[in-house]
Design a protein around this motif. Sequence first.
Motif, PDB file in Angstrom:
ATOM      1  N   ALA A  18      44.045  69.175  31.280  1.00 48.06           N
ATOM      2  CA  ALA A  18      44.445  68.884  32.666  1.00 48.06           C
ATOM      3  C   ALA A  18      43.396  69.389  33.647  1.00 48.06           C
ATOM      4  CB  ALA A  18      45.801  69.516  32.959  1.00 48.06           C
ATOM      5  N   PHE A  19      42.859  70.573  33.408  1.00 49.69           N
ATOM      6  CA  PHE A  19      41.818  71.143  34.264  1.00 49.69           C
ATOM      7  C   PHE A  19      40.601  70.223  34.321  1.00 49.69           C
ATOM      8  CE2 PHE A  19      37.935  73.826  34.300  1.00 49.69           C
ATOM      9  CZ  PHE A  19      38.028  74.320  35.596  1.00 49.69           C
ATOM     10  N   ASN A  20      40.141  69.780  33.152  1.00 50.28           N
ATOM     11  CA  ASN A  20      38.974  68.898  33.117  1.00 50.28           C
ATOM     12  C   ASN A  20      39.267  67.540  33.746  1.00 50.28           C
ATOM     13  OD1 ASN A  20      36.935  70.530  31.907  1.00 50.28           O
ATOM     14  ND2 ASN A  20      38.080  70.432  30.002  1.00 50.28           N
ATOM     15  N   LEU A  21      40.464  67.004  33.543  1.00 50.15           N
ATOM     16  CA  LEU A  21      40.810  65.716  34.160  1.00 50.15           C
ATOM     17  C   LEU A  21      40.906  65.812  35.680  1.00 50.15           C
ATOM     18  CD1 LEU A  21      43.440  64.264  31.660  1.00 50.15           C
ATOM     19  CD2 LEU A  21      41.109  63.440  32.098  1.00 50.15           C
ATOM     20  N   VAL A  22      41.506  66.873  36.167  1.00 51.28           N
ATOM     21  CA  VAL A  22      41.626  67.053  37.622  1.00 51.28           C
ATOM     22  C   VAL A  22      40.245  67.166  38.248  1.00 51.28           C
ATOM     23  CG1 VAL A  22      42.357  68.715  39.381  1.00 51.28           C
ATOM     24  CG2 VAL A  22      43.969  67.977  37.636  1.00 51.28           C
ATOM     25  N   ASN A  23      39.363  67.931  37.622  1.00 53.14           N
ATOM     26  CA  ASN A  23      38.007  68.047  38.160  1.00 53.14           C
ATOM     27  C   ASN A  23      37.262  66.720  38.087  1.00 53.14           C
ATOM     28  OD1 ASN A  23      38.220  70.733  38.914  1.00 53.14           O
ATOM     29  ND2 ASN A  23      37.592  71.474  36.915  1.00 53.14           N
ATOM     30  N   ALA A  24      37.526  65.937  37.049  1.00 52.26           N
ATOM     31  CA  ALA A  24      36.899  64.615  36.947  1.00 52.26           C
ATOM     32  C   ALA A  24      37.409  63.677  38.036  1.00 52.26           C
ATOM     33  CB  ALA A  24      37.159  64.018  35.566  1.00 52.26           C
ATOM     34  N   VAL A  25      38.699  63.764  38.364  1.00 55.14           N
ATOM     35  CA  VAL A  25      39.259  62.931  39.436  1.00 55.14           C
ATOM     36  C   VAL A  25      38.625  63.312  40.771  1.00 55.14           C
ATOM     37  CG1 VAL A  25      41.365  62.453  40.754  1.00 55.14           C
ATOM     38  CG2 VAL A  25      41.413  62.384  38.258  1.00 55.14           C
TER      39      VAL A  25
ATOM     40  N   VAL B 108      30.111  68.684  30.980  1.00 55.77           N
ATOM     41  CA  VAL B 108      29.553  68.799  29.630  1.00 55.77           C
ATOM     42  C   VAL B 108      29.919  70.161  29.037  1.00 55.77           C
ATOM     43  CG1 VAL B 108      27.396  68.980  28.315  1.00 55.77           C
ATOM     44  CG2 VAL B 108      27.687  67.146  29.986  1.00 55.77           C
ATOM     45  N   ALA B 109      29.759  71.221  29.827  1.00 54.05           N
ATOM     46  CA  ALA B 109      30.127  72.559  29.348  1.00 54.05           C
ATOM     47  C   ALA B 109      31.621  72.627  29.048  1.00 54.05           C
ATOM     48  CB  ALA B 109      29.741  73.617  30.377  1.00 54.05           C
ATOM     49  N   GLY B 110      32.423  71.993  29.875  1.00 56.05           N
ATOM     50  CA  GLY B 110      33.872  71.976  29.655  1.00 56.05           C
ATOM     51  C   GLY B 110      34.253  71.231  28.389  1.00 56.05           C
ATOM     52  N   MET B 111      33.563  70.139  28.097  1.00 52.40           N
ATOM     53  CA  MET B 111      33.863  69.386  26.879  1.00 52.40           C
ATOM     54  C   MET B 111      33.455  70.172  25.629  1.00 52.40           C
ATOM     55  SD  MET B 111      35.403  67.068  28.294  1.00 52.40           S
ATOM     56  CE  MET B 111      35.894  66.040  26.969  1.00 52.40           C
ATOM     57  N   VAL B 112      32.353  70.903  25.716  1.00 52.00           N
ATOM     58  CA  VAL B 112      31.940  71.735  24.584  1.00 52.00           C
ATOM     59  C   VAL B 112      32.984  72.835  24.346  1.00 52.00           C
ATOM     60  CG1 VAL B 112      30.214  73.419  23.801  1.00 52.00           C
ATOM     61  CG2 VAL B 112      29.484  71.241  24.794  1.00 52.00           C
ATOM     62  N   ASP B 113      33.447  73.460  25.427  1.00 51.05           N
ATOM     63  CA  ASP B 113      34.474  74.496  25.298  1.00 51.05           C
ATOM     64  C   ASP B 113      35.797  73.915  24.809  1.00 51.05           C
ATOM     65  OD1 ASP B 113      32.766  76.473  26.040  1.00 51.05           O
ATOM     66  OD2 ASP B 113      33.572  76.725  28.059  1.00 51.05           O
ATOM     67  N   LEU B 114      36.116  72.716  25.217  1.00 56.85           N
ATOM     68  CA  LEU B 114      37.382  72.089  24.838  1.00 56.85           C
ATOM     69  C   LEU B 114      37.456  71.853  23.330  1.00 56.85           C
ATOM     70  CD1 LEU B 114      39.989  70.997  26.045  1.00 56.85           C
ATOM     71  CD2 LEU B 114      38.858  68.784  26.289  1.00 56.85           C
ATOM     72  N   TRP B 115      36.311  71.741  22.695  1.00 51.00           N
ATOM     73  CA  TRP B 115      36.256  71.492  21.261  1.00 51.00           C
ATOM     74  C   TRP B 115      36.986  72.574  20.476  1.00 51.00           C
ATOM     75  CZ3 TRP B 115      34.410  67.255  18.902  1.00 51.00           C
ATOM     76  CH2 TRP B 115      34.237  67.312  17.526  1.00 51.00           C
ATOM     77  N   ASP B 116      36.912  73.829  20.929  1.00 53.39           N
ATOM     78  CA  ASP B 116      37.479  74.957  20.184  1.00 53.39           C
ATOM     79  C   ASP B 116      38.835  75.435  20.690  1.00 53.39           C
ATOM     80  OD1 ASP B 116      35.351  75.124  18.443  1.00 53.39           O
ATOM     81  OD2 ASP B 116      34.236  76.503  19.715  1.00 53.39           O
ATOM     82  N   VAL B 117      39.394  74.785  21.687  1.00 51.88           N
ATOM     83  CA  VAL B 117      40.681  75.231  22.228  1.00 51.88           C
ATOM     84  C   VAL B 117      41.784  74.870  21.245  1.00 51.88           C
ATOM     85  CG1 VAL B 117      42.333  74.949  24.121  1.00 51.88           C
ATOM     86  CG2 VAL B 117      39.894  74.992  24.604  1.00 51.88           C
ATOM     87  N   PRO B 118      42.650  75.835  20.913  1.00 53.46           N
ATOM     88  CA  PRO B 118      43.744  75.532  19.995  1.00 53.46           C
ATOM     89  C   PRO B 118      44.691  74.492  20.590  1.00 53.46           C
ATOM     90  CG  PRO B 118      43.978  77.754  20.910  1.00 53.46           C
ATOM     91  CD  PRO B 118      42.673  77.219  21.382  1.00 53.46           C
ATOM     92  N   GLY B 119      45.367  73.741  19.733  1.00 50.78           N
ATOM     93  CA  GLY B 119      46.228  72.641  20.171  1.00 50.78           C
ATOM     94  C   GLY B 119      47.593  73.095  20.646  1.00 50.78           C
ATOM     95  N   ASP B 120      47.655  73.922  21.640  1.00 45.94           N
ATOM     96  CA  ASP B 120      48.923  74.388  22.192  1.00 45.94           C
ATOM     97  C   ASP B 120      48.904  74.225  23.710  1.00 45.94           C
ATOM     98  OD1 ASP B 120      47.114  76.342  22.863  1.00 45.94           O
ATOM     99  OD2 ASP B 120      48.242  78.028  22.048  1.00 45.94           O
ATOM    100  N   ARG B 121      49.654  75.063  24.394  1.00 44.43           N
ATOM    101  CA  ARG B 121      49.726  74.998  25.854  1.00 44.43           C
ATOM    102  C   ARG B 121      48.351  75.200  26.493  1.00 44.43           C
ATOM    103  NH1 ARG B 121      52.953  79.567  28.703  1.00 44.43           N
ATOM    104  NH2 ARG B 121      50.907  80.327  29.205  1.00 44.43           N
ATOM    105  N   THR B 122      47.529  76.034  25.887  1.00 45.59           N
ATOM    106  CA  THR B 122      46.189  76.284  26.417  1.00 45.59           C
ATOM    107  C   THR B 122      45.356  75.008  26.396  1.00 45.59           C
ATOM    108  OG1 THR B 122      46.314  78.557  25.605  1.00 45.59           O
ATOM    109  CG2 THR B 122      44.139  77.729  26.169  1.00 45.59           C
ATOM    110  N   ARG B 123      45.470  74.226  25.337  1.00 46.16           N
ATOM    111  CA  ARG B 123      44.714  72.971  25.252  1.00 46.16           C
ATOM    112  C   ARG B 123      45.180  71.981  26.321  1.00 46.16           C
ATOM    113  NH1 ARG B 123      41.185  71.039  21.922  1.00 46.16           N
ATOM    114  NH2 ARG B 123      40.827  68.833  21.680  1.00 46.16           N
ATOM    115  N   ARG B 124      46.495  71.892  26.523  1.00 46.34           N
ATOM    116  CA  ARG B 124      47.011  70.984  27.566  1.00 46.34           C
ATOM    117  C   ARG B 124      46.497  71.402  28.936  1.00 46.34           C
ATOM    118  NH1 ARG B 124      51.637  71.613  24.453  1.00 46.34           N
ATOM    119  NH2 ARG B 124      52.532  73.051  25.983  1.00 46.34           N
ATOM    120  N   THR B 125      46.474  72.702  29.200  1.00 47.95           N
ATOM    121  CA  THR B 125      45.970  73.187  30.482  1.00 47.95           C
ATOM    122  C   THR B 125      44.483  72.894  30.620  1.00 47.95           C
ATOM    123  OG1 THR B 125      47.622  74.953  30.457  1.00 47.95           O
ATOM    124  CG2 THR B 125      45.791  75.205  31.983  1.00 47.95           C
ATOM    125  N   ALA B 126      43.716  73.087  29.545  1.00 43.05           N
ATOM    126  CA  ALA B 126      42.275  72.821  29.580  1.00 43.05           C
ATOM    127  C   ALA B 126      41.990  71.335  29.808  1.00 43.05           C
ATOM    128  CB  ALA B 126      41.621  73.304  28.287  1.00 43.05           C
TER     129      ALA B 126
END
Length: 161
Positions: A82-89, A62-80
């Motif tokens: 991927a980070f959340n998906l890997v942790n979800a897996v 939940v905290a990760g999804m709230v933070d993901l809301w403000d991540v700019p749409g560049d390489r940082t967003r892709r990494t964020a």
Amino acid sequence: MQSRLRVQGHPIQPMLVTFPLGLFVSATVFDLTDVIGGPAFLGEVGYWTSVAALVAAALTAVAGMVDLWDVPGDRTRRTAVAFNLVNAVMAAMFLLTCLVRSHSPQRGASAAILVTELVALAVGGVGVHLGARLMRQFDSGRAESGSLDALAGSTGEIARP
């Protein structure tokens, strides 16, 4: 990028990630001990530790999804993402082992459950790597934490005791 969820200026999600990861590692150690012939109650302790880790993982997500809301749409967003998906897996794999064990009266571990947990921890290791990369990307615009510039206030002066 500034996290919306902060404690004394520090983002919460990187702090929260340590709880489910530590609990998942602890659960795997308990299950390993159960599988190699330790006391049977350690399998049940491992099960309940996994359940606690899943609750912590849900709060962290939940905290990760709230933070993901403000991540700019560049390489940082892709990494964020991927980070959340890997942790979800990783959490999903532990959820699977908990569901399998929930039908057993003693909730003990088996070799197959232990292997699944070890694979999930390997996936979590990828998440740790992505999290470290994410923190470096967030901190790239700030002063090095080991330099005197990091001690400077908003006026650029170094605080003296």
